[in-house]
Design an enzyme around this catalytic site. Structure first.
Site, PDB file in Angstrom:
ATOM      1  N   THR A  12       0.699  -1.069   0.560  1.00 43.20           N
ATOM      2  CA  THR A  12      -0.209   0.236   0.141  1.00 43.20           C
ATOM      3  C   THR A  12       1.169   0.887   0.035  1.00 43.20           C
ATOM      4  OG1 THR A  12      -1.967  -0.769   1.190  1.00 43.20           O
ATOM      5  CG2 THR A  12      -1.947   0.995   1.430  1.00 43.20           C
ATOM      6  N   THR A  86       1.818  -4.769   3.978  1.00 36.90           N
ATOM      7  CA  THR A  86       1.266  -5.032   5.009  1.00 36.90           C
ATOM      8  C   THR A  86       0.733  -6.706   5.644  1.00 36.90           C
ATOM      9  OG1 THR A  86      -0.818  -3.833   5.831  1.00 36.90           O
ATOM     10  CG2 THR A  86       0.745  -2.470   6.057  1.00 36.90           C
TER      11      THR A  86
END
Ligand code: ASP
Length: 331
Positions: A12, A86
């Protein structure tokens, strides 16, 4: 203050809108341009890949480990930062940690909000990761996120969306990180590193099977039939399943499959307490208890053991070594 190399892998922190959703597509230089570089730190970027981390494979993780080692072959480098999605960051970080044999730090970071988000957390996390990589020694591989540094071992993603995405539910952070510096609270215990896997060659299949009410051995046995060389059983409670699953574990171990036991409970260790299919019987059937490691990292320990040895006894020994954490980190 120091020279840091950023290895960019996507996630991200490198994501832009694709018309239907976000995906990693930015290069490392674009990601670095969002962050304030700590005073006195010089940075070089290595673009390894740009993928959403749910797509990461063992081959990617071996390439990442080998890139970290190539970068650290230069004595002028003080530390490494890995920007990573993540979703599977805890797996790649632990994989590198199990093989990392250098006092210089490898610091994983990422973001919960995408690259160009005005409220994004990526710039702060990257700044803090650079600061940590330039200043600490002998702490192994770290995960720096939302003002904290966590040891790779035991740390998991604990929030799907919120900024404080990582924690060790069974342990404490290693350090606090702010613009003022890095305050180290503890030194993680780490076992001696495993041998670095070859760049090429067959990769072992390692599956994860979760127990639940009604679960029978079908999926566990399907993993064995699919050629799994290792299986992580995510049991209930302190590590419990059924007599039928114990029998399947025993049969798999007899065929040379490395079986590890963890739990679907978020916090605390697995323990040999219960029989009638519990951890007492699963251990007797040959499953190796993984302490406080959760499924993703238990799988990485099994995978690393399967890469470190070819015979079942050697793999079981390598797994126990990876789990034991007997040697304090070098200062
Ligand atoms: N989907 C993202 C990933 O690559 C999530 C993130 O980076 O936060 O893991």
């Amino acid at each position: 203050m120091g020279q840091v190399v950023v290895i960019s892998t996507g996630g991200t922190i490198a994501s832009r809108w694709q018309g239907s959703g976000y995906a990693a597509d930015a290069a490392g230089g674009d990601v670095l341009a969002t962050a304030a570089v700590p005073e006195g730190v010089t940075v070089r970027v290595v673009d390894l890949m740009s993928v959403n981390s749910a797509r990461i494979t063992t081959a990617h993780q071996i390439a990442l480990l080998r890139t970290v080692r190539e970068v650290l072959a230069d004595p002028a480098v003080d530390g490494v930062v890995v920007t990573h999605g993540t979703d599977t960051l805890e797996e790649s970080a632990f994989f590198v940690d199990l093989h990392h044999d250098d006092p210089r730090p490898v610091v994983f970071t990422g973001a919960q909000r995408p690259l160009e988000d005005p409220e994004g957390d990526g710039p702060r996390n990257l700044h803090d990761a650079l600061l940590t990589a330039a200043t600490v020694r002998g702490l192994g591989v770290l995960v720096v996120f939302d003002g904290r540094a966590h040891a790779a071992r035991g740390t998991v993603k604990v929030q799907t969306l919120a900024a404080d995405a990582f924690a060790d539910p069974s342990g404490e952070p290693v350090a606090d990180v702010s613009a003022d510096g890095v305050v180290v609270h503890r030194r993680p215990e780490r076992p001696a590193p495993l041998p670095v896997p070859a760049a090429t060659g067959p990769l072992p299949r390692v599956d994860v099977v979760m127990h639940h009410c009604d679960a029978d051995p079908v999926l566990f046995e399907a993993a064995v039939a699919a050629g799994a060389q290792g299986i992580v059983l995510v049991a209930t409670g302190a590590g419990n399943a059924t007599p039928e699953i114990c029998a399947a574990v025993e049969a798999a171990v007899a065929r040379g499959v490395l079986v590890a036991l963890t739990t679907r409970v978020p916090t605390g260790p697995v323990a040999e307490i219960y029989t009638h299919g519990g951890a007492v019987d699963l251990a007797a059937a040959g499953a190796v208890l993984t302490g406080t490691l959760r499924a993703g990292q238990a799988r990485i320990a099994v995978l690393s053991a399967a890469l470190a040895a070819t015979d079942p006894a050697g793999r079981a020994e390598a797994l126990r070594h990876a789990l034991a954490a007997p040697v304090p980190a070098t200062a």
